[in-house]
Each structure stands twice: as structure tokens, then as C-alpha cells.
Design a protein around this motif. Structure first.
Motif, PDB file in Angstrom:
ATOM      1  N   ASN A 119      44.783  70.649 -87.953  1.00 56.87           N
ATOM      2  CA  ASN A 119      44.873  69.285 -88.482  1.00 56.87           C
ATOM      3  C   ASN A 119      43.657  68.419 -88.168  1.00 56.87           C
ATOM      4  N   SER A 142      41.383  63.750 -89.448  1.00 52.98           N
ATOM      5  CA  SER A 142      42.640  64.486 -89.386  1.00 52.98           C
ATOM      6  C   SER A 142      43.428  64.186 -90.653  1.00 52.98           C
ATOM      7  N   SER A 144      46.898  63.604 -92.914  1.00 54.71           N
ATOM      8  CA  SER A 144      48.278  63.139 -92.880  1.00 54.71           C
ATOM      9  C   SER A 144      49.212  64.233 -93.388  1.00 54.71           C
ATOM     10  N   GLU A 145      50.423  64.275 -92.847  1.00 56.11           N
ATOM     11  CA  GLU A 145      51.416  65.239 -93.320  1.00 56.11           C
ATOM     12  C   GLU A 145      52.061  64.789 -94.622  1.00 56.11           C
ATOM     13  N   GLU A 146      52.016  63.494 -94.889  1.00 54.30           N
ATOM     14  CA  GLU A 146      52.691  62.967 -96.063  1.00 54.30           C
ATOM     15  C   GLU A 146      51.770  62.973 -97.281  1.00 54.30           C
ATOM     16  N   LYS A 184      46.570  64.010 -99.998  1.00 60.07           N
ATOM     17  CA  LYS A 184      47.034  63.459 -98.734  1.00 60.07           C
ATOM     18  C   LYS A 184      46.005  62.440 -98.243  1.00 60.07           C
ATOM     19  N   TYR A 185      46.459  61.503 -97.416  1.00 61.86           N
ATOM     20  CA  TYR A 185      45.548  60.564 -96.787  1.00 61.86           C
ATOM     21  C   TYR A 185      44.972  61.185 -95.515  1.00 61.86           C
ATOM     22  N   LYS A 187      42.865  60.257 -91.559  1.00 61.81           N
ATOM     23  CA  LYS A 187      42.412  59.303 -90.550  1.00 61.81           C
ATOM     24  C   LYS A 187      41.174  59.893 -89.897  1.00 61.81           C
TER      25      LYS A 187
END
Length: 227
Positions: A119, A142, A144-146, A184-185, A187
Motif C-alpha cells: 500500500n 499510499s 485508499s481502499e475505497e 482510487k484516491y 495520500k
């Protein structure tokens, strides 16, 4: 009938809104800038290309798998929307030579690295063309899971299925085909970004819209002369 296929992996879209006047000079006159709420957009797209091969043929050694960074904007021709590339960088000398033959696309050689941990991804690139200032980008992020919310702007930026290039006197269009994006987003932070200095845009002034995709299978069709 498609002429080439490849798989994109660990693809990252970075997008910034820009003043259309900043980029108009660098886009062929035949192409209209495609604007969203009266703003142009510049995208920097980073990914790993895998399994690149022509139709009915195996991959060409040295050009099948490579990292790429491209800088692009969005354009229209006769009400059809697509992409125009300011530059495309790759870490495969063979891929650069093939794609940039007769100035077909503005590919450049670069040194690149992609390191992937659970990740977390580090991507960095530096152009190494002779007699040209080096352009760099490096970032850590990293995932996002969403899944990202698919807004009108996000679809407008990413769902593009053709590109234009003008290697000589004629404007050419290449159509591409793939499934819709499932984004996905992320960070993270951009450590350094000196891409496309000729545009006069300070990309560090504002954080980009950023979207990530795990994988996409893509087919490319033969070029068409626009009339």
C-alpha cells in the motif's frame, strides 16, 4: 482493427487546472482546447507498461515493459474530445526510438524507478536527453481502499479514448480502447516536480487532483489523418 496492445499498471493521474492562455501556444492550431468551467487542465500521468506488443506478434525485446511519465492536456477536434501530449518519457531506449520515429510522438529517454511496498509506492523520473534541461518528478504515496467517487470532472479528466499528434503537416488521430476507469484516491506528497517548465506553470503552488488505478488492458488503433 487494433494494431498494438499493452497493460498499464500502478497508474497515477495528477491534474492541475491552468489558464488556457498558458498552454495555447504549445497545442497545434487545428485543435481546440477542451475546457471545464472555462479552465484548461494539465495532467501528469505515471505508470508501468507491461506486455507491449503489435497485433499477431510477440513483444519486441527491450520495448515490452517500461515505466512512463507523460504530460498532457485536453483538446477537441470537430466536437470530439481527446488528449494532446506535450511530452512522453520512458526508461526504455527501444520504446522511445520506436514511438518517436519520424517525430510521431514526443517521447524522451529518462531514468526512472518504481518501488512498491504494501500500500505504498515511490516513483521517480529524470529525463536524460542530450542538450535538453533535465525534467524531474518524484513522489511517495499510499492508496485508499475505497473507490473514488466518479464525479463529472473526474470522468471528464480520465475517460479519454483518442489522442492527436502532428509529426508533420498532417494532424493524426489515434483511437484507444479500454474499460472504464475504476479509480482510487491517494495520500502522499510530491517531493520534486520540474516537468514541462516551458509552460510557465508552477505545479508546486497547488496540490493536484490525484487518482490511482491498479491495472488496465489497452488496445491502440492505427493512426487516421484528420481532414
Amino acid at each position: 482493427m487494433w494494431m498494438m496492445t499493452q497493460t498499464w499498471r500502478d497508474l497515477l493521474f495528477l491534474h492541475w487546472p491552468v489558464d488556457p492562455a498558458k498552454i495555447r501556444y504549445y497545442v497545434p492550431a487545428e485543435l481546440e482546447l477542451d475546457l471545464y468551467d472555462n479552465q484548461a487542465w494539465v495532467g501528469i500521468v505515471l505508470f508501468k507498461a507491461k506486455g507491449t506488443r503489435p497485433r499477431f506478434l510477440p513483444p519486441i525485446p527491450g520495448s515490452a515493459n517500461f515505466l512512463e511519465v507523460n504530460v498532457r492536456t485536453y483538446v477537441k477536434y470537430k466536437n470530439r474530445s481527446g488528449v494532446y501530449f506535450f511530452s512522453l518519457d520512458a526508461d526504455s531506449k527501444m520504446a522511445v526510438e520506436i514511438a518517436s520515429f519520424a517525430n510521431f510522438l514526443p517521447y524522451r529517454k529518462a531514468k526512472m524507478a518504481l518501488r512498491k511496498k504494501p500500500n505504498k509506492i515511490l516513483f521517480k523520473s529524470r529525463t536524460v536527453e542530450k542538450a535538453m534541461p533535465s525534467e524531474k518528478i518524484s513522489l511517495k504515496y499510499s492508496i485508499s481502499e475505497e473507490q473514488a467517487v466518479s464525479t463529472n470532472l473526474e470522468q471528464w479528466l480520465t475517460e479519454r479514448y483518442c489522442l492527436w499528434t502532428k509529426p508533420g503537416q498532417h494532424l493524426l488521430r489515434l483511437d484507444i480502447e479500454h474499460d472504464s476507469w475504476k479509480l482510487k484516491y491517494i495520500k502522499g506528497r510530491i517531493i520534486e516536480n520540474t516537468m514541462a517548465p516551458y509552460l510557465g506553470i508552477n505545479f508546486s503552488n497547488k496540490s493536484p487532483m490525484a487518482h490511482y488505478a491498479d491495472m488496465k488492458n489497452v488496445s491502440f488503433y492505427p493512426p487516421i489523418i484528420e481532414k
